[in-house]
Design a protein around this motif. Structure first.
Motif, PDB file in Angstrom:
ATOM      1  N   ILE A 140       0.819  -1.213   0.000  1.00 20.90           N
ATOM      2  CA  ILE A 140       0.000   0.000   0.000  1.00 20.90           C
ATOM      3  C   ILE A 140       0.859   1.273   0.000  1.00 20.90           C
TER       4      ILE A 140
ATOM      5  N   MET B  38      -7.309  -0.761   2.796  1.00 14.63           N
ATOM      6  CA  MET B  38      -6.823  -1.609   3.874  1.00 14.63           C
ATOM      7  C   MET B  38      -7.776  -1.599   5.062  1.00 14.63           C
TER       8      MET B  38
ATOM      9  N   PHE C 144      -7.813  -2.867   9.126  1.00 20.05           N
ATOM     10  CA  PHE C 144      -6.825  -3.243  10.136  1.00 20.05           C
ATOM     11  C   PHE C 144      -7.410  -4.103  11.247  1.00 20.05           C
TER      12      PHE C 144
ATOM     13  N   LYS D 174      -8.502   1.191  17.657  1.00 19.00           N
ATOM     14  CA  LYS D 174      -7.312   2.032  17.567  1.00 19.00           C
ATOM     15  C   LYS D 174      -7.177   2.670  16.191  1.00 19.00           C
ATOM     16  N   TYR D 175      -7.697   1.978  15.180  1.00 14.43           N
ATOM     17  CA  TYR D 175      -7.467   2.438  13.816  1.00 14.43           C
ATOM     18  C   TYR D 175      -8.553   3.369  13.298  1.00 14.43           C
ATOM     19  N   LEU D 176      -9.568   3.650  14.121  1.00 12.52           N
ATOM     20  CA  LEU D 176     -10.543   4.674  13.750  1.00 12.52           C
ATOM     21  C   LEU D 176     -10.227   5.937  14.541  1.00 12.52           C
ATOM     22  N   ASN D 177     -10.432   7.088  13.929  1.00  9.61           N
ATOM     23  CA  ASN D 177     -10.169   8.347  14.619  1.00  9.61           C
ATOM     24  C   ASN D 177     -11.236   8.580  15.691  1.00  9.61           C
TER      25      ASN D 177
ATOM     26  N   MET E 196     -15.238  -0.031   9.604  1.00  6.28           N
ATOM     27  CA  MET E 196     -13.893   0.009   9.014  1.00  6.28           C
ATOM     28  C   MET E 196     -13.910  -0.652   7.626  1.00  6.28           C
TER      29      MET E 196
ATOM     30  N   MET F 119     -15.439   1.609   5.169  1.00  6.24           N
ATOM     31  CA  MET F 119     -14.439   2.592   4.771  1.00  6.24           C
ATOM     32  C   MET F 119     -13.528   2.020   3.698  1.00  6.24           C
TER      33      MET F 119
END
Ligand SMILES: Nc1ncnc2c1ncn2[C@@H]1O[C@H](COP(=O)(O)OP(=O)(O)OP(=O)(O)O)[C@@H](O)[C@H]1O
Ligand SMILES: [Mg+2]
Lengths: 308, 325
Positions: free
Chosen positions: B55, B95, B97, B102-105, B165, B168
């Motif tokens: 990526i 991608m 995760f 943790k990987y979302l704002n 996610m 997204m």
């Protein structure tokens, strides 16, 4: 619902703080030496004169009675009359307060305007020229006392170069130099916090997601990271604003601004119990009120807090 | 190898980390159009490093790409400019995760986090992009109300977060979706639901998926093709059936023996003796020779090449070449 509970709790804490502070200040000024009646009477007065004045201003009554009437005063937001001049303490405070408030507000605004952009850029471009400049600036801000900075600024930009007026309160120009000297030390703290907060946010996992989405670096940094990084910065700036009101009292002396500082200093010289008491409680009230508002602001900014 | 051009072809990819960690070693991997490709390997075997390189987000330094190519739709990703790679990300390659929390704002609403990619890559205005975001949420099973659109991540459950996610990830209809252990952080029932979701979405959208996992059971349920990675190198790659029925490479064989089989409940598992080598101390020759029960002299001396032993079945092992000494 949750927010209301939260606000109610914080408000109860505010009331408790004020009660505690008013009690402490009441007893402290009566323990430290100095008798307002003696000040009013003057050096040549006889003991009888002094006793008469004591009776007039009420300091002859038992401590418990004085304390009870003081608590009643606070509950009605009427801090009584000055023991020396007989004027209403509340009125005197409210007349002077706008000057101090303007000074502190301008100070925190200038401080944040200096600190936040430099702090953010320092974090984004770590170990670059701007970062070193930021570190230098915050070292300076922490090392230099604001009254000294005030004197230097005054000499430089009001006396040597006539850029700003030497004294007066007529225009916003009168407040720029004192606000700057006041805000500089606060800026140092806010700058460090902004940098640390931004560095931390930039290292979080959601930043990887933002990049994996193909967002531009500008969006990644100034939207995704900054939004989270500013949460503690705004909170601490609010608290700093509270401290600033205290600092303003000193800076007012340097720049001859007739704010609360002057009023309270006079009160202290003259052992004006009511004025000192009223002043301290007023400042404490404002300070607590700011913290109260900051707490609410923080919970509005940070969606996580609101729920829990 | 195959005569047709795959969607993604990684050739001889070699990646080291700052002092001397050898994370990826002459790695070869091909993903066809519309294929779910399972990439399996133990922790630290180089799965995430490989996908991060695909990526275009490998941090250089500390990482260094020493050699190799990552050909995606005929272009070598490693040769693209930063801006070209950025335009590919989220648009062509997306991608998902492992840990959605943790990987979302945390301070942006779900709708906004989906919308921004749509606006950026497809030039959609705010309103239609939010409408599209809601459609996407419906596609991942979060369409019962518009509430999710206006929620912050912490207001959703773990499973819902992972669904968001995924929404997204598929927002711009990418050709390749990389899912790096998308179910590992979830409990078993949720794992299954998310697997089904990914499977269904692939059926509808026909994108390719690089599905990364350390769990062969999970891969068995979802993948069309499976590649096994050991110490930064692919040691076997074949269609799912071939891998599970007829594994060629000893590491794959042992890995299969070590997975819990629901039908043989109660029997003790055979764990592979020893541990995965540290990326800083990769054994000479075949990196697996220190743990391999069939290890021969040549295994410690020469690195075996990934060769096609049956049609479409690749493996890297000296034993398969009839080496007995
Ligand atoms: N930022 C880094 N700095 C140094 N070494 C790294 C870094 N990231 C990865 N490595 C090295 O690369 C190796 C492979 O890491 P990678 O994250 O790809 O493993 P993985 O297969 O995804 O494992 P896991 O299943 O635990 O996610 C690691 O063993 C480590 O030595
Ligand atoms: Mg990983």
């Amino acid at each position: 619902m949750h927010l209301m509970m939260f606000i109610a709790k914080r408000f109860a804490r505010l009331i408790l703080t004020i009660l505690l502070i008013s009690t402490i200040i009441f007893f402290v000024i009566r323990i430290i030496p100095g008798d307002p009646a003696a000040v009013i009477a003057g050096i040549d007065a006889t003991d009888a004169d002094v006793a008469a004045i004591r009776a007039k201003i009420g300091t002859d009554k038992p401590i418990a009675v004085q304390y009870a009437s003081w608590l009643k005063d606070i509950a009605t937001f009427d801090f009584g009359n000055s023991m020396i001049t007989g004027q209403s303490v509340t009125k005197q405070i409210l007349r002077r307060f706008p000057i101090t408030l303007t000074l502190a507000t301008l100070g925190i605004i200038l401080g944040m305007l200096i600190a936040i952009p430099i702090g953010v850029l320092s974090a984004v471009k770590r170990w670059s020229l701007i970062d070193y400049f930021g570190m230098f600036l915050s070292q300076l801000g922490m090392a230099i006392p604001s009254f000294w900075l005030g004197i230097i600024l005054l000499l430089l930009f009001a006396v040597k170069i006539h850029l700003f007026p030497l004294f007066g309160i007529g225009s916003i120009k009168n407040f720029i130099l004192p606000a700057l000297s006041l805000g500089f030390a606060r800026a140092a703290i806010i700058l460090r916090l902004t940098r640390a907060s931004m560095v931390e946010e930039l290292s979080k996992e959601y930043i990887i997601t933002a990049r994996a989405k193909g967002l531009t670096e500008r969006l990644v940094k100034y939207k995704h990271a900054l939004k989270n990084a500013l949460i503690p910065v705004v909170t601490v700036s609010g608290i700093q604003f509270g401290y600033m009101l205290g600092g303003a009292i000193i800076i007012e002396q340097v720049f001859s601004l007739p704010g609360l500082g002057r009023l309270f200093l006079t009160g202290i010289y003259q052992r004006d119990f009511t004025l000192i008491q009223g002043g301290v409680v007023f400042v404490a009230l404002i300070f607590s009120l700011i913290n109260f508002l900051v707490d609410i602001l923080y919970s509005l900014l940070n969606p996580k807090i609101r729920i829990s | 190898m195959n005569s047709h051009e795959p969607l993604l072809r990684i050739q001889n990819l070699d990646i080291t980390f700052k002092p001397k960690a050898h994370a990826v070693r002459s790695l070869n991997l091909e993903i066809d159009k519309s294929q779910i490709h399972g990439l399996v390997g133990e922790s630290g075997s180089g799965k995430s490093v490989t996908s991060t390189a695909v990526i275009g987000l490998l941090p250089e330094p500390p990482a260094k790409i020493n050699s190799g190519q990552i050909i995606f739709k005929g272009r070598d990703i490693l040769k693209l400019k930063q801006e070209e790679k950025r335009k590919l990300r989220g648009r062509e390659i997306a991608m998902v995760f492992q840990e959605p929390s943790k990987y979302l704002n945390p301070s942006l609403k779900i709708g906004e986090q989906i919308r921004e990619g749509l606006s950026l890559h497809l030039g959609m205005a705010r309103k239609p992009a939010l409408e599209r975001a809601f459609e996407l949420l419906s596609m991942v099973g979060l369409g019962e109300s518009r509430r999710v659109l206006d929620s912050f991540p912490h207001e959703l459950s773990g499973g819902m977060k992972q669904r968001a996610m995924i929404a997204m990830g598929i927002a711009c209809n990418p050709s390749l979706l990389i899912a790096d252990e998308p179910t590992t952080a979830l409990d078993v029932t949720l794992q299954l639901q998310i697997l089904e979701l990914i499977y269904d979405l692939q059926n509808r959208l026909k994108m390719s998926i690089l599905f990364i996992s350390h769990d062969l059971n999970v891969v068995k349920q979802i993948a069309d093709r499976v590649s096994v990675i050991y110490a930064g190198k692919i040691v076997e790659s074949a269609d799912k059936k071939a891998i599970f029925k007829n594994p060629l490479q000893p590491y794959t064989q042992l890995l299969l023996l070590s997975i819990p089989d629901p039908e043989k409940r109660g029997k003790p598992l055979k764990a592979i003796p020893g541990t995965v080598p540290d990326a800083e101390f990769i054994p000479s020759g075949c990196a697996f020779h220190t743990r391999c029960p069939y290890s021969k002299k040549i295994c410690a001396e020469e690195m075996p090449l990934l060769k096609e032993y049956k049609t479409g079945h690749f493996a890297a092992c000296h034993l398969l070449d009839g080496n007995t000494g």
